[in-house]
Write an enzyme that holds these catalytic residues in place. Structure first.
Site, short mmCIF file in Angstrom:
data_model
loop_
_atom_site.label_atom_id
_atom_site.label_comp_id
_atom_site.label_asym_id
_atom_site.label_seq_id
_atom_site.Cartn_x
_atom_site.Cartn_y
_atom_site.Cartn_z
N GLY A 104 63.94 -6.77 26.88
CA GLY A 104 64.57 -6.28 25.65
C GLY A 104 63.93 -5.08 24.98
O GLY A 104 64.52 -4.53 24.05
N PRO A 136 61.26 -7.10 31.53
CA PRO A 136 61.80 -5.82 31.07
C PRO A 136 62.74 -5.19 32.11
O PRO A 136 62.50 -5.29 33.31
CB PRO A 136 60.55 -4.95 30.90
N ARG A 171 65.50 -2.21 30.98
CA ARG A 171 65.73 -0.85 30.47
C ARG A 171 64.45 -0.03 30.33
O ARG A 171 64.40 1.15 30.70
CB ARG A 171 66.39 -0.99 29.09
N CYS A 178 91.63 8.85 32.71
CA CYS A 178 92.77 8.88 31.79
C CYS A 178 92.60 7.93 30.61
O CYS A 178 93.33 6.95 30.48
CB CYS A 178 94.04 8.54 32.54
N TYR A 203 71.36 0.54 33.30
CA TYR A 203 72.73 0.19 32.96
C TYR A 203 73.66 1.40 33.12
O TYR A 203 74.63 1.57 32.40
CB TYR A 203 72.81 -0.41 31.53
#
Ligand SMILES: Cc1ncc(COP(=O)(O)O)c(C=O)c1O
Length: 477
Positions: free
Chosen positions: A302, A337, A339, A405, A433
């Site tokens: 986190g 961990p 990210r 689109c 991500y």
């Protein structure tokens, strides 16, 4: 002679323009964009370190290790990004081996002498090359599916360093993980404990388990990625956890060895981590008072990264704060961990296909889209967007959009850039991500991925082809 003078003057003139452009354009990432009007620069310019390296001008980008401008060209380690686009085309994810290694080592060394295991959350970026790099550094893994298990094993991960998280594990996934002999299952409900017990008994095994407890702590992050509040689907309610630990004995084929929590992603303050940690420690004390042996404490992942104005704690400060809370306790400490290990070690390289001026707005339509990087569309997330080659053209405010689109298909709003058709852009902080959440929406093949190591470029995933996209489809007879 006159000719030589004219040439020298010409050269000096362009050097001056070049230096002035660089001087005018760099600011700290605190400012909304690196490209701003000269007037707003004075207070923030100091954050960009400016060094002379063997005669060439180098600009280090604050917050992005291993990415810097050399002579107005954005480079990853020693490789200019325009080389990568020529060799591998765009859109293309680009990672830096040294940034990944540094990020892992920061966590690992911060724990110093304490018994610990850093388990990389594979969901952030499951590339085999990244998993293999982390495995070689001694890293463990946090997986959430049978697919991630297979990836980690294929990449050379040690099964005894794998923890299996997730609120909806299927029995076939449990079976595969038991067969692989993983370190621990992070179990999220009594029902799951029952199924795991049954699967383990069928395999004549004992499943090692940690109960994931929901501490009901506000992570103060985006609601979609907050997981530690009692209204979230995750974990065993804090008030029920002790009872489940004590009744764990009725499950003969599980052995409860750990205590686990994870309160959310992209946290930028230490306080919620500390609050959750202290709640876990109070539970740990109560379990120990009941003579239950807890071998490890898993505090989840986190830790946030800097995308824009955030100022998250460093890995070192985060670990130091956890260790201070944990104090004299001797349990092994696990963290998960994702990210913070990969986010700022990667970028998405894209090319401007069209410049479109309307009476209302100026659009730069690029060849990367929401299917490549969904974070802006999904969370309204901000990613810094930098020019790969600095030119002296005039700066305008652009909407950086993709070809999909949907009006939600944007990578950045209101970016001040000097752009023309064919220019390359780097969408920063895309290592986490990014590729892992990419899709084939609009039947767009997924991007290539490369990893830079010094002056080497390694293709770590080929660009998909449309043939691959449709290979598993069937039409009716
Ligand atoms: C159980 C668990 N552990 C670890 C992580 C990794 O979080 P982050 O990438 O924010 O470090 C997540 C992400 O959602 C998670 O659900």
């Amino acid at each position: 002679m006159i000719c030589i003078y004219v040439s020298i003057l010409h050269l000096l003139f362009w050097q001056l323009i070049h230096a002035y452009t660089i001087h005018c354009c760099f600011v700290d990432l605190d400012a909304r964009s690196l490209w701003v009007e000269r007037a707003s620069l004075s207070s923030t310019r100091s954050a960009i370190r400016d060094t002379e390296i063997s005669g060439g001008r180098t600009k280090e980008l604050s917050g992005f290790p291993s990415f810097e401008y050399h002579d107005a060209r954005l480079c990853v380690e020693s490789v200019p990004l325009d080389h990568i686009s020529r060799e591998f085309d765009t859109p293309c994810y680009v990672y830096s081996r040294s940034a990944l290694t540094t990020a892992y080592r920061e966590f690992d060394t911060a724990f110093a002498e304490r018994d610990h295991l850093v388990c990389y959350a594979v969901k952030a970026n499951p590339s085999l090359a990244i998993l293999n790099l982390f495995a070689k550094l001694g890293c463990g893994f946090d997986i959430v599916s049978g697919g991630e298990l297979q990836r980690v094993l294929k990449a050379g991960g040690d099964p005894q360093k794998i923890v299996f998280s997730g609120v909806g594990k299927r029995s076939d996934e449990m079976r595969a993980a038991l067969a692989a002999n993983i370190l621990c299952f992070n179990v999220e409900s009594e029902a799951e404990l029952g199924i795991l017990n049954q699967v383990a008994s069928e395999m004549d095994k004992i499943a090692p388990v940690s109960l994931r407890v929901n501490p009901d702590v506000n992570a103060r992050t985006h609601t979609y990625i907050s997981t530690g509040l009692k209204e979230n689907k995750f974990g065993i309610p804090f008030t029920e956890a002790e009872k489940l630990y004590t009744s764990g004995k009725k499950f003969a084929n599980v052995r409860i060895i750990g205590l686990d929590c994870h309160i959310g992603s992209q946290l930028t303050e230490l306080a919620p981590f500390s609050e959750a940690c202290r709640k876990m420690l109070s539970l740990l004390d109560r379990l120990e008072a009941r003579k239950l042996q807890i071998e490890h404490l898993d505090l989840g992942g986190g830790l946030g990264i800097r995308y824009f104005r955030e100022n998250p704690p460093s890995a070192q400060n985060y670990v130091a704060a956890l260790c201070a809370d944990i104090g004299h306790r001797t349990q092994r400490i696990l963290i998960e961990p994702g990210r913070s290990l990969v986010g700022n070690a990667g970028l998405l390289l894209t090319r401007v296909e069209y410049i479109k001026h309307t009476s209302h707005r100026d659009f730069a339509i690029v060849d990367a889209a929401m299917n490549d990087l969904i974070r802006p569309a999904l969370y309204d997330a901000y990613h810094e967007i930098l020019p790969v080659i600095i030119n002296g053209n005039s700066i305008k405010t652009y909407q950086i959009v993709g070809p999909v689109c949907e009006t939600g298909d944007f990578l950045g709003h209101d970016r001040k850039l000097a752009l023309a058709k064919g220019d390359l852009l780097a969408v920063m902080s895309a290592g986490a991500y990014g590729m892992s959440m990419s899709s084939n929406y609009n039947s767009r093949p997924r991007a290539a991925e490369v990893m830079v190591d010094g002056d080497h470029i390694h293709l770590i995933r080929e660009r998909e082809s449309v043939e691959q996209l449709i290979a598993h489809e069937r039409i009716l007879p």
